[in-house]
Design a protein around this motif. Sequence first.
Motif, PDB file in Angstrom:
ATOM      1  N   SER A 159      29.773  30.480  39.843  1.00  0.00           N
ATOM      2  CA  SER A 159      30.284  29.649  40.942  1.00  0.00           C
ATOM      3  C   SER A 159      31.594  28.995  40.522  1.00  0.00           C
ATOM      4  O   SER A 159      32.092  29.195  39.407  1.00  0.00           O
ATOM      5  N   LEU A 160      32.158  28.179  41.415  1.00  0.00           N
ATOM      6  CA  LEU A 160      33.408  27.474  41.100  1.00  0.00           C
ATOM      7  C   LEU A 160      33.199  26.489  39.961  1.00  0.00           C
ATOM      8  O   LEU A 160      34.093  26.281  39.127  1.00  0.00           O
ATOM      9  N   THR A 161      32.013  25.892  39.935  1.00  0.00           N
ATOM     10  CA  THR A 161      31.738  24.892  38.888  1.00  0.00           C
ATOM     11  C   THR A 161      31.145  25.510  37.629  1.00  0.00           C
ATOM     12  O   THR A 161      31.138  24.884  36.573  1.00  0.00           O
ATOM     13  N   LYS A 162      30.637  26.734  37.752  1.00  0.00           N
ATOM     14  CA  LYS A 162      30.039  27.405  36.594  1.00  0.00           C
ATOM     15  C   LYS A 162      30.593  28.816  36.496  1.00  0.00           C
ATOM     16  O   LYS A 162      29.989  29.783  36.952  1.00  0.00           O
ATOM     17  N   PRO A 163      31.778  28.983  35.899  1.00  0.00           N
ATOM     18  CA  PRO A 163      32.435  30.294  35.816  1.00  0.00           C
ATOM     19  C   PRO A 163      31.627  31.284  34.989  1.00  0.00           C
ATOM     20  O   PRO A 163      30.768  30.898  34.191  1.00  0.00           O
ATOM     21  N   LEU A 164      31.933  32.555  35.205  1.00  0.00           N
ATOM     22  CA  LEU A 164      31.257  33.616  34.459  1.00  0.00           C
ATOM     23  C   LEU A 164      31.809  33.670  33.036  1.00  0.00           C
ATOM     24  O   LEU A 164      33.013  33.484  32.813  1.00  0.00           O
ATOM     25  N   GLU A 165      30.915  33.907  32.083  1.00  0.00           N
ATOM     26  CA  GLU A 165      31.328  33.982  30.690  1.00  0.00           C
ATOM     27  C   GLU A 165      32.353  35.101  30.484  1.00  0.00           C
ATOM     28  O   GLU A 165      32.244  36.186  31.077  1.00  0.00           O
ATOM     29  N   GLU A 166      33.320  34.857  29.621  1.00  0.00           N
ATOM     30  CA  GLU A 166      34.401  35.810  29.393  1.00  0.00           C
ATOM     31  C   GLU A 166      33.903  37.136  28.827  1.00  0.00           C
ATOM     32  O   GLU A 166      34.417  38.203  29.163  1.00  0.00           O
ATOM     33  N   ARG A 167      32.884  37.087  27.979  1.00  0.00           N
ATOM     34  CA  ARG A 167      32.358  38.319  27.397  1.00  0.00           C
ATOM     35  C   ARG A 167      31.769  39.243  28.468  1.00  0.00           C
ATOM     36  O   ARG A 167      31.824  40.464  28.349  1.00  0.00           O
ATOM     37  N   LYS A 168      31.189  38.645  29.517  1.00  0.00           N
ATOM     38  CA  LYS A 168      30.626  39.438  30.603  1.00  0.00           C
ATOM     39  C   LYS A 168      31.739  40.063  31.445  1.00  0.00           C
ATOM     40  O   LYS A 168      31.616  41.193  31.916  1.00  0.00           O
ATOM     41  N   ILE A 169      32.815  39.305  31.612  1.00  0.00           N
ATOM     42  CA  ILE A 169      33.973  39.836  32.350  1.00  0.00           C
ATOM     43  C   ILE A 169      34.567  41.023  31.603  1.00  0.00           C
ATOM     44  O   ILE A 169      34.860  42.080  32.185  1.00  0.00           O
ATOM     45  N   ASN A 170      34.722  40.871  30.286  1.00  0.00           N
ATOM     46  CA  ASN A 170      35.317  41.934  29.469  1.00  0.00           C
ATOM     47  C   ASN A 170      34.441  43.185  29.429  1.00  0.00           C
ATOM     48  O   ASN A 170      34.932  44.291  29.214  1.00  0.00           O
ATOM     49  N   GLY A 171      33.160  43.010  29.643  1.00  0.00           N
ATOM     50  CA  GLY A 171      32.250  44.158  29.611  1.00  0.00           C
ATOM     51  C   GLY A 171      31.984  44.764  30.982  1.00  0.00           C
ATOM     52  O   GLY A 171      31.145  45.672  31.122  1.00  0.00           O
ATOM     53  N   CYS A 172      32.675  44.283  32.015  1.00  0.00           N
ATOM     54  CA  CYS A 172      32.428  44.763  33.387  1.00  0.00           C
ATOM     55  C   CYS A 172      33.284  45.981  33.711  1.00  0.00           C
ATOM     56  O   CYS A 172      34.526  45.896  33.723  1.00  0.00           O
ATOM     57  N   ILE A 173      32.643  47.098  33.975  1.00  0.00           N
ATOM     58  CA  ILE A 173      33.369  48.338  34.278  1.00  0.00           C
ATOM     59  C   ILE A 173      34.090  48.254  35.618  1.00  0.00           C
ATOM     60  O   ILE A 173      35.168  48.831  35.802  1.00  0.00           O
ATOM     61  N   TYR A 174      33.532  47.509  36.598  1.00  0.00           N
ATOM     62  CA  TYR A 174      34.174  47.379  37.908  1.00  0.00           C
ATOM     63  C   TYR A 174      35.499  46.631  37.777  1.00  0.00           C
ATOM     64  O   TYR A 174      36.483  46.947  38.456  1.00  0.00           O
ATOM     65  N   TYR A 175      35.515  45.638  36.896  1.00  0.00           N
ATOM     66  CA  TYR A 175      36.748  44.854  36.667  1.00  0.00           C
ATOM     67  C   TYR A 175      37.817  45.727  36.034  1.00  0.00           C
ATOM     68  O   TYR A 175      38.973  45.756  36.457  1.00  0.00           O
ATOM     69  N   HIS A 176      37.446  46.478  34.998  1.00  0.00           N
ATOM     70  CA  HIS A 176      38.428  47.265  34.252  1.00  0.00           C
ATOM     71  C   HIS A 176      38.944  48.473  35.038  1.00  0.00           C
ATOM     72  O   HIS A 176      40.056  48.947  34.773  1.00  0.00           O
ATOM     73  N   THR A 177      38.149  48.972  35.969  1.00  0.00           N
ATOM     74  CA  THR A 177      38.582  50.134  36.763  1.00  0.00           C
ATOM     75  C   THR A 177      39.224  49.719  38.083  1.00  0.00           C
ATOM     76  O   THR A 177      39.607  50.565  38.883  1.00  0.00           O
ATOM     77  N   GLY A 178      39.319  48.407  38.322  1.00  0.00           N
ATOM     78  CA  GLY A 178      39.969  47.913  39.530  1.00  0.00           C
ATOM     79  C   GLY A 178      39.159  48.130  40.801  1.00  0.00           C
ATOM     80  O   GLY A 178      39.705  48.093  41.900  1.00  0.00           O
ATOM     81  N   GLN A 179      37.852  48.351  40.656  1.00  0.00           N
ATOM     82  CA  GLN A 179      37.008  48.595  41.830  1.00  0.00           C
ATOM     83  C   GLN A 179      36.452  47.309  42.424  1.00  0.00           C
ATOM     84  O   GLN A 179      35.785  47.350  43.451  1.00  0.00           O
ATOM     85  N   CYS A 180      36.717  46.174  41.760  1.00  0.00           N
ATOM     86  CA  CYS A 180      36.175  44.893  42.208  1.00  0.00           C
ATOM     87  C   CYS A 180      37.319  43.918  42.465  1.00  0.00           C
ATOM     88  O   CYS A 180      38.331  43.919  41.730  1.00  0.00           O
ATOM     89  N   PRO A 181      37.222  43.061  43.478  1.00  0.00           N
ATOM     90  CA  PRO A 181      38.271  42.060  43.704  1.00  0.00           C
ATOM     91  C   PRO A 181      38.313  41.017  42.582  1.00  0.00           C
ATOM     92  O   PRO A 181      39.277  40.251  42.486  1.00  0.00           O
ATOM     93  N   ALA A 182      37.269  40.986  41.765  1.00  0.00           N
ATOM     94  CA  ALA A 182      37.201  40.138  40.555  1.00  0.00           C
ATOM     95  C   ALA A 182      37.442  38.657  40.816  1.00  0.00           C
ATOM     96  O   ALA A 182      38.369  38.050  40.243  1.00  0.00           O
ATOM     97  N   PRO A 183      36.625  38.036  41.643  1.00  0.00           N
ATOM     98  CA  PRO A 183      36.760  36.581  41.826  1.00  0.00           C
ATOM     99  C   PRO A 183      36.346  35.817  40.567  1.00  0.00           C
ATOM    100  O   PRO A 183      36.707  34.647  40.395  1.00  0.00           O
ATOM    101  N   CYS A 184      35.622  36.487  39.671  1.00  0.00           N
ATOM    102  CA  CYS A 184      35.153  35.850  38.441  1.00  0.00           C
ATOM    103  C   CYS A 184      36.293  35.408  37.533  1.00  0.00           C
ATOM    104  O   CYS A 184      36.154  34.460  36.740  1.00  0.00           O
TER     105      CYS A 184
END
Length: 441
Positions: A159-184
């Motif tokens: 959420s806005l007050t509880k951001p997603l951990e950076e390690r989870k972001i770095n391990g997300c295939i949707y983020y790295h392939t540009g398939q997600c708008p990545a609000p995280c």
Amino acid sequence: MDLNLNLLPHKPGVYIMRNVAGTIIYVGKAKNINSRVHQYFQTGAENSRGWKIPSLVPLIAKIDFIVCLSERDALLLENKLIKRYQPFFNSMLKDDKTYPSIRLSVQEDFPRLSVVRKHKEDGAKYFGPYPQVSNIKGLLRFLWQSKLITLRPCKWSFSLTKPLEERKINGCIYYHTGQCPAPCCGKISYKDYHIAVKRAEMFLEGNFSDFEKELKTEMELASKEMRYEDAAKCRDVISGMEHMKERVAVSEYKDDKLAHKMQAAEKLKRLSNILGSEKIIRHIEAFDNSHLYGKEPVGGMVCFVDGEKYKAHYRRFKIRSPLPQTGGDDFLMMRECVGVRIKQILNLPLEQRPDLFLIDGGKGQLSFAMQAVKQAGLEIKVISLAKREEEIFVPGREDSIKLEKSDPALRLIMEIRDEVHRFAITYHRLLRNKKLFETKK
């Protein structure tokens, strides 16, 4: 949706909705098919009957119809078709717990879509239920890949007050392939993400017009601000929606047996109205005779029930009455044939007796047929059909009834008359050839 619904008749009947695979997903009845089906695609229809319309409409690929004689007939046919095909959206009236729904987690700061089987009081919005889970997952995948709905596909909770951990972001295939708008990680703002959420809601509610209007407005704005990539995305989404509109077709239901029965029912209803019958004429028996200058005189009777040949009731008669030496007597032969058949009918239960006698001939044949009817005291409607002008003669009426050659009632009795003529002359030829063979021996 921009459909050619004018092909639908303004008559009572049944409409059949299919998905893109041709599977029947809903069967409904209506007093006026055209008006009823139009209601599904009117603005605001998605709010009129709970989940069904917004869930059903996006899946419709084809609409078939069957015209019925009355609303009651439509109800009977609807029940028959539902039992035969068990459409998903009909069965859902009884049970909606075992089928998948789409859940939009609007209670979260960054909502996402998921497929679930139970609705919970958790603040989320639910759309459905829908048919098979594989179909609905495929639909969501298509909407996501085509950018019609651009929400995050991941299952992480943040959420806005509880951001997603950076390690989870770095391990997300949707983020790295540009398939997600990545609000995280802030690739899309909270405001812009909720615009996408609103679009998803409109789409799942079946509110395509507002969705398209908003996209066109955004496309024009992006173009003015020279954000051509954003404008192109909006254009592609609008193009995809136009394609979805074009995939719905309307046609008459082509189950040959059912369609034929409906046409026969129309003919019988028309004939019943012409003859002033208080009930639908269903059981018709027709008479004709055949001879060659009085030799091998025979009669024939054919039976039609609900517009169909009922060959089990066909009858052949050898004429026993003495005929003139110079030739036959068609009137006398007709009276004998009808009289013999009436004796058989009087031994039948009332429900098995015919509703109408059809005589092949004019006033003379009709008059002699009525002599047999009156003598037996049988209550039955009798008419005759004269070949030359295809005139219908009715007892007690001076003038004949003349119908257009295209009239369904006339076409029906002409078909029956031609069949009894064929049947009688075939029997006569059989006896004549048999007699000729015996003479040669």
